[in-house]
Design a protein around this motif. Structure first.
Motif, PDB file in Angstrom:
ATOM      1  N   ALA A  16      -0.221   7.678   0.667  1.00 18.83           N
ATOM      2  CA  ALA A  16      -1.131   8.478  -0.156  1.00 18.83           C
ATOM      3  C   ALA A  16      -0.405   9.597  -0.895  1.00 18.83           C
ATOM      4  CB  ALA A  16      -2.241   9.047   0.723  1.00 18.83           C
ATOM      5  N   ARG A  41      -6.376  -1.496  -0.675  1.00 20.78           N
ATOM      6  CA  ARG A  41      -6.791  -0.118  -0.408  1.00 20.78           C
ATOM      7  C   ARG A  41      -6.722   0.682  -1.708  1.00 20.78           C
ATOM      8  NH1 ARG A  41      -5.934  -2.972   3.656  1.00 20.78           N
ATOM      9  NH2 ARG A  41      -5.423  -2.202   5.731  1.00 20.78           N
ATOM     10  N   ARG A  42      -7.129   1.943  -1.623  1.00 27.75           N
ATOM     11  CA  ARG A  42      -7.147   2.787  -2.821  1.00 27.75           C
ATOM     12  C   ARG A  42      -5.755   2.940  -3.423  1.00 27.75           C
ATOM     13  NH1 ARG A  42      -6.325   7.907  -4.371  1.00 27.75           N
ATOM     14  NH2 ARG A  42      -5.515   8.484  -2.332  1.00 27.75           N
ATOM     15  N   THR A  43      -4.739   2.942  -2.585  1.00 31.45           N
ATOM     16  CA  THR A  43      -3.383   3.172  -3.090  1.00 31.45           C
ATOM     17  C   THR A  43      -2.567   1.878  -3.186  1.00 31.45           C
ATOM     18  OG1 THR A  43      -2.520   3.648  -0.875  1.00 31.45           O
ATOM     19  CG2 THR A  43      -3.394   5.521  -2.127  1.00 31.45           C
ATOM     20  N   SER A  44      -3.251   0.751  -3.284  1.00 35.19           N
ATOM     21  CA  SER A  44      -2.550  -0.531  -3.412  1.00 35.19           C
ATOM     22  C   SER A  44      -1.843  -0.648  -4.759  1.00 35.19           C
ATOM     23  CB  SER A  44      -3.553  -1.683  -3.279  1.00 35.19           C
ATOM     24  OG  SER A  44      -4.009  -1.801  -1.961  1.00 35.19           O
ATOM     25  N   ARG A  45      -0.698  -1.292  -4.737  1.00 33.29           N
ATOM     26  CA  ARG A  45       0.032  -1.610  -5.971  1.00 33.29           C
ATOM     27  C   ARG A  45       0.707  -2.975  -5.802  1.00 33.29           C
ATOM     28  NH1 ARG A  45       1.518   2.420  -9.638  1.00 33.29           N
ATOM     29  NH2 ARG A  45       2.124   0.603 -10.835  1.00 33.29           N
ATOM     30  N   GLU A  52      -4.172  -4.016 -12.246  1.00 33.89           N
ATOM     31  CA  GLU A  52      -5.442  -3.737 -11.555  1.00 33.89           C
ATOM     32  C   GLU A  52      -6.250  -5.023 -11.368  1.00 33.89           C
ATOM     33  OE1 GLU A  52      -6.303  -1.009 -10.221  1.00 33.89           O
ATOM     34  OE2 GLU A  52      -5.365   0.661 -11.286  1.00 33.89           O
ATOM     35  N   SER A 102       0.922   4.993 -13.503  1.00 32.22           N
ATOM     36  CA  SER A 102      -0.323   4.271 -13.232  1.00 32.22           C
ATOM     37  C   SER A 102      -0.146   2.767 -13.421  1.00 32.22           C
ATOM     38  CB  SER A 102      -1.426   4.746 -14.180  1.00 32.22           C
ATOM     39  OG  SER A 102      -1.637   6.117 -14.004  1.00 32.22           O
ATOM     40  N   ASP A 143       0.075   9.219  -6.410  1.00 35.67           N
ATOM     41  CA  ASP A 143      -0.124   9.902  -7.690  1.00 35.67           C
ATOM     42  C   ASP A 143       1.186  10.239  -8.393  1.00 35.67           C
ATOM     43  OD1 ASP A 143      -2.852   9.764  -7.414  1.00 35.67           O
ATOM     44  OD2 ASP A 143      -3.021  11.742  -6.482  1.00 35.67           O
ATOM     45  N   ILE A 187       0.866  -1.178   0.000  1.00 36.11           N
ATOM     46  CA  ILE A 187       0.000   0.000   0.000  1.00 36.11           C
ATOM     47  C   ILE A 187       0.903   1.229   0.000  1.00 36.11           C
ATOM     48  CG2 ILE A 187      -1.801   1.249   1.245  1.00 36.11           C
ATOM     49  CD1 ILE A 187      -2.502  -1.570   2.504  1.00 36.11           C
ATOM     50  N   ASP A 219      -7.254  -7.148  -7.612  1.00 35.21           N
ATOM     51  CA  ASP A 219      -8.583  -7.559  -7.128  1.00 35.21           C
ATOM     52  C   ASP A 219      -8.493  -8.813  -6.261  1.00 35.21           C
ATOM     53  OD1 ASP A 219      -9.783  -5.466  -8.418  1.00 35.21           O
ATOM     54  OD2 ASP A 219     -10.434  -6.650 -10.150  1.00 35.21           O
TER      55      ASP A 219
END
Ligand code: FES
Length: 109
Positions: free
Chosen positions: A53, A77-81, A67, A61, A57, A50, A71
């Motif tokens: 935050a 979380r929103r900032t997972s990679r 992506e 991407s 950005d 994660i 899943d």
């Protein structure tokens, strides 16, 4: 350059890296519980991190494939990679990523 990993217990671990290094490899070398079973083939999601935050950005991407694989990751979380998909550049000096509490490393069991 320095990358800070925050482990599942909230402990910060600073790792030294070079531009061009892969984030998964840097984390593994620093002893973090990142399994990376598929070795960067985007087939496992065990390299999930994660991103802090304020850094999210500033990274390139994620691809559609990344992506899709996220899943399947635990504790997304929103900032997972996927750390295996992040190659470090000079601009990432000081990057902070968290290891999800859900992360478990089968190599340590
Ligand atoms: Fe398997 Fe990153 S190591 S998806």
């Amino acid at each position: 350059m320095t990358i800070t990993f925050v482990d599942p217990r909230g402990q910060a671990i600073a790792a030294t890296a070079q531009p061009g290094d892969n984030l998964l490899r840097v984390g593994q070398a620093a002893g973090l519980p990142l399994e990376g079973t598929c070795e960067g083939q985007m087939a496992c999601s065990t390299c999930h991190v994660i991103v802090a935050a304020e850094w999210f950005d500033r990274l390139a991407s994620a691809s559609d494939e990344e992506e899709d694989m996220l899943d399947f990751a635990a504790g997304v979380r929103r900032t997972s990679r996927l750390s295996c998909q992040i190659d470090l550049t000079d601009a990432m000096d000081g990057l902070v990523v968290n290891i999800p509490p859900e992360s478990s490393d089968a190599r340590r069991m």
